[in-house]
Design a protein around this motif. Sequence first.
Motif, mmCIF file in Angstrom:
data_model
loop_
_atom_site.group_PDB
_atom_site.id
_atom_site.type_symbol
_atom_site.label_atom_id
_atom_site.label_comp_id
_atom_site.label_asym_id
_atom_site.label_seq_id
_atom_site.Cartn_x
_atom_site.Cartn_y
_atom_site.Cartn_z
ATOM 1 N N ILE A 50 5.321 -38.065 12.087
ATOM 2 C CA ILE A 50 6.824 -38.138 11.696
ATOM 3 C C ILE A 50 6.821 -38.777 10.409
ATOM 4 C CG2 ILE A 50 8.942 -39.444 12.562
ATOM 5 C CD1 ILE A 50 7.725 -39.102 15.236
ATOM 6 N N ILE A 51 6.435 -39.819 9.952
ATOM 7 C CA ILE A 51 6.424 -40.566 8.642
ATOM 8 C C ILE A 51 6.118 -39.500 7.622
ATOM 9 C CG2 ILE A 51 5.701 -42.169 7.210
ATOM 10 C CD1 ILE A 51 5.433 -44.091 9.609
ATOM 11 N N ALA A 52 4.881 -38.787 7.871
ATOM 12 C CA ALA A 52 4.532 -37.585 6.932
ATOM 13 C C ALA A 52 5.578 -36.424 6.704
ATOM 14 C CB ALA A 52 3.130 -36.827 7.411
ATOM 15 N N LYS A 53 6.370 -36.084 7.802
ATOM 16 C CA LYS A 53 7.384 -35.073 7.638
ATOM 17 C C LYS A 53 8.384 -35.713 6.835
ATOM 18 C CE LYS A 53 9.732 -31.376 9.964
ATOM 19 N NZ LYS A 53 9.766 -30.489 11.205
ATOM 20 N N ILE A 54 8.794 -36.931 7.071
ATOM 21 C CA ILE A 54 10.037 -37.527 6.204
ATOM 22 C C ILE A 54 9.514 -37.471 4.860
ATOM 23 C CG2 ILE A 54 10.815 -39.663 5.864
ATOM 24 C CD1 ILE A 54 11.021 -40.377 8.804
ATOM 25 N N GLN A 55 8.230 -38.002 4.505
ATOM 26 C CA GLN A 55 7.726 -37.976 3.087
ATOM 27 C C GLN A 55 7.844 -36.714 2.359
ATOM 28 O OE1 GLN A 55 7.066 -40.558 1.306
ATOM 29 N NE2 GLN A 55 6.683 -42.184 2.740
ATOM 30 N N ASP A 104 11.840 -41.360 -6.975
ATOM 31 C CA ASP A 104 11.570 -41.577 -8.216
ATOM 32 C C ASP A 104 10.905 -43.016 -8.617
ATOM 33 O OD1 ASP A 104 15.006 -41.604 -8.737
ATOM 34 O OD2 ASP A 104 13.635 -43.249 -8.610
ATOM 35 N N ASP A 105 10.513 -43.162 -9.943
ATOM 36 C CA ASP A 105 10.005 -44.463 -10.024
ATOM 37 C C ASP A 105 10.595 -45.654 -9.778
ATOM 38 O OD1 ASP A 105 8.007 -42.962 -12.879
ATOM 39 O OD2 ASP A 105 7.565 -43.215 -10.930
ATOM 40 N N THR A 106 12.184 -45.528 -10.002
ATOM 41 C CA THR A 106 12.769 -46.466 -9.611
ATOM 42 C C THR A 106 12.771 -47.178 -8.227
ATOM 43 O OG1 THR A 106 14.873 -45.082 -8.814
ATOM 44 C CG2 THR A 106 14.752 -45.720 -11.408
ATOM 45 N N MET A 107 12.373 -46.290 -7.584
ATOM 46 C CA MET A 107 12.118 -46.750 -6.016
ATOM 47 C C MET A 107 10.603 -47.461 -5.628
ATOM 48 S SD MET A 107 13.809 -43.638 -4.154
ATOM 49 C CE MET A 107 15.483 -43.013 -4.592
ATOM 50 N N ARG A 108 9.969 -47.538 -6.589
ATOM 51 C CA ARG A 108 8.281 -48.212 -6.639
ATOM 52 C C ARG A 108 8.615 -49.209 -5.877
ATOM 53 N NH1 ARG A 108 3.932 -46.223 -8.492
ATOM 54 N NH2 ARG A 108 4.985 -44.721 -10.070
ATOM 55 N N GLY A 109 7.769 -49.902 -4.831
ATOM 56 C CA GLY A 109 7.866 -51.163 -4.381
ATOM 57 C C GLY A 109 8.865 -51.448 -3.339
ATOM 58 N N LYS A 110 9.818 -50.570 -3.179
ATOM 59 C CA LYS A 110 10.966 -50.999 -2.384
ATOM 60 C C LYS A 110 10.917 -50.219 -0.955
ATOM 61 C CE LYS A 110 14.166 -50.840 -6.394
ATOM 62 N NZ LYS A 110 15.300 -50.279 -6.982
ATOM 63 N N GLU A 111 11.685 -50.597 -0.007
ATOM 64 C CA GLU A 111 11.360 -50.189 1.312
ATOM 65 C C GLU A 111 12.641 -50.167 2.073
ATOM 66 O OE1 GLU A 111 9.999 -54.198 3.574
ATOM 67 O OE2 GLU A 111 8.562 -53.077 2.977
ATOM 68 N N LEU A 135 18.689 -50.039 8.975
ATOM 69 C CA LEU A 135 18.700 -51.244 9.477
ATOM 70 C C LEU A 135 18.768 -52.573 8.473
ATOM 71 C CD1 LEU A 135 16.427 -50.882 12.643
ATOM 72 C CD2 LEU A 135 18.921 -50.660 12.532
ATOM 73 N N GLY A 136 18.103 -51.972 7.235
ATOM 74 C CA GLY A 136 18.098 -52.829 6.195
ATOM 75 C C GLY A 136 17.180 -52.309 5.066
ATOM 76 N N GLY A 137 17.389 -52.600 3.924
ATOM 77 C CA GLY A 137 16.556 -52.286 2.642
ATOM 78 C C GLY A 137 17.290 -52.099 1.612
ATOM 79 N N ASP A 138 16.617 -51.394 0.750
ATOM 80 C CA ASP A 138 17.297 -50.788 -0.742
ATOM 81 C C ASP A 138 18.405 -50.003 -0.513
ATOM 82 O OD1 ASP A 138 17.131 -48.915 -3.160
ATOM 83 O OD2 ASP A 138 17.189 -50.991 -3.921
ATOM 84 N N ARG A 139 19.467 -49.973 -0.824
ATOM 85 C CA ARG A 139 20.677 -48.949 -0.568
ATOM 86 C C ARG A 139 20.325 -47.663 -1.047
ATOM 87 N NH1 ARG A 139 26.740 -49.474 -2.639
ATOM 88 N NH2 ARG A 139 27.607 -47.760 -1.695
ATOM 89 N N ALA A 140 19.728 -47.457 -2.552
ATOM 90 C CA ALA A 140 19.731 -46.034 -2.880
ATOM 91 C C ALA A 140 18.479 -45.697 -2.212
ATOM 92 C CB ALA A 140 19.128 -46.290 -4.488
ATOM 93 N N LEU A 189 10.082 -47.593 5.996
ATOM 94 C CA LEU A 189 9.752 -46.451 5.123
ATOM 95 C C LEU A 189 9.400 -46.850 3.822
ATOM 96 C CD1 LEU A 189 12.131 -43.738 6.579
ATOM 97 C CD2 LEU A 189 9.669 -44.017 7.177
ATOM 98 N N ARG A 190 8.269 -46.590 3.282
ATOM 99 C CA ARG A 190 8.137 -46.852 1.861
ATOM 100 C C ARG A 190 7.679 -45.557 0.976
ATOM 101 N NH1 ARG A 190 5.286 -50.852 4.818
ATOM 102 N NH2 ARG A 190 6.071 -52.747 4.566
ATOM 103 N N PRO A 191 8.266 -45.398 -0.196
ATOM 104 C CA PRO A 191 8.039 -44.149 -0.795
ATOM 105 C C PRO A 191 6.541 -44.074 -1.434
ATOM 106 C CG PRO A 191 9.233 -45.557 -2.143
ATOM 107 C CD PRO A 191 9.173 -46.195 -0.850
ATOM 108 N N GLU A 192 5.894 -42.857 -1.169
ATOM 109 C CA GLU A 192 4.486 -42.696 -1.700
ATOM 110 C C GLU A 192 4.640 -42.298 -3.100
ATOM 111 O OE1 GLU A 192 2.360 -41.549 2.361
ATOM 112 O OE2 GLU A 192 2.381 -40.113 0.893
ATOM 113 N N LEU A 193 4.570 -43.183 -4.161
ATOM 114 C CA LEU A 193 4.528 -43.009 -5.531
ATOM 115 C C LEU A 193 3.183 -42.984 -6.146
ATOM 116 C CD1 LEU A 193 7.796 -44.864 -6.392
ATOM 117 C CD2 LEU A 193 7.443 -42.389 -6.323
ATOM 118 N N ARG A 194 2.661 -42.051 -6.954
ATOM 119 C CA ARG A 194 1.489 -42.074 -7.722
ATOM 120 C C ARG A 194 1.445 -42.905 -8.854
ATOM 121 N NH1 ARG A 194 -1.048 -36.156 -6.462
ATOM 122 N NH2 ARG A 194 -0.856 -36.179 -4.250
#
Length: 307
Positions: free
Chosen positions: A226-231, A237-244, A263-268, A302-307
């Motif tokens: 499920i998480i893989a399909k969301i990803q 983008d890089d502005t979301m690095r380290g956010k959840e 339920l909570g987390g960074d708005r963008a 959910l945490r974005p996968e950024l390389r």
Amino acid sequence: MWSKTKMEPAFKKSLIISGALHLVVAVLLFVNFNFFKNEEILVVPMPGDLSAPLNATTVDQSQFDELKERNQQKKKDEEKRKKDLEKKKQQEEREKRLEEQRLKKQEQEKKEAELAEKKAAEEKKKQAIEKEKQQKLAAEKKKKEEEKKKQQELEKKKKEKLAKEKAAKEKAAKEKAEKEKAEQEKREREAAEEMLAEQLEEEAEARRAAKAGQILTEKQRYLAMIIAKIQQNWFVDDTMRGKECRVNIRLASNGFVTSSSVLGGDRALCESAMRAIQKAGNFPMSPDPDVYDALKDLTTILRPELR
């Protein structure tokens, strides 16, 4: 021959008469140089020889007055004629001015009428062009709306077809899994029947423990899917690095998303995550009811996968 003593008074008298006549002639010539035209000529003999007798034709007073009156009448007639001519000339000039004004006004009215007609024609042409333009725009708008509606219908049919195909595949997979499960259970039951009665309880306990472990393992596996399909549908983008973002997802038994909330987390980050969930539409779901029961009301981070 006249004696010297007798000639002197006669001579003086002649001079006086001659002077008087010359004065009268001069006055008459001054009044009108045509006074004697076609009239009686007064001949005053000039003295050649002072000793010659002076003979002069005198003018009667009534003739003089008549000549004077006729002269004055001629003068009045001439003045009247001049006035009549002047009046006639003025009248002709006035009529000429009026005619010029009339022609000028007529020409102006003609120009104004032509201008108005030209303006009306231009306005009519402009309205016709505008009408044609509006009709063209309306036709284009209608065509676009029809094409849009047609495209929407095609997309709807495509989605319905994909959904049916997916549902059919899922149903087939579920039926296969259920069949395999039934066969497995049948084999297990047959194997269990062969065991000793004392081992039945231990085997049943072992099966329950295995089932619990299987549910936990299957939940983790499907959660990862499920998480893989969301990803896959998540634009980051890089502005979301380290956010959840912590989200809750409720799923139907076939994997369709019935509701989702933040339920909570960074708005963008959360807004983009929700868009990814909505875009995914439905997720892989285990045919096992116990696994589905563990995943139907899913809360995860959910945490974005950024390389």
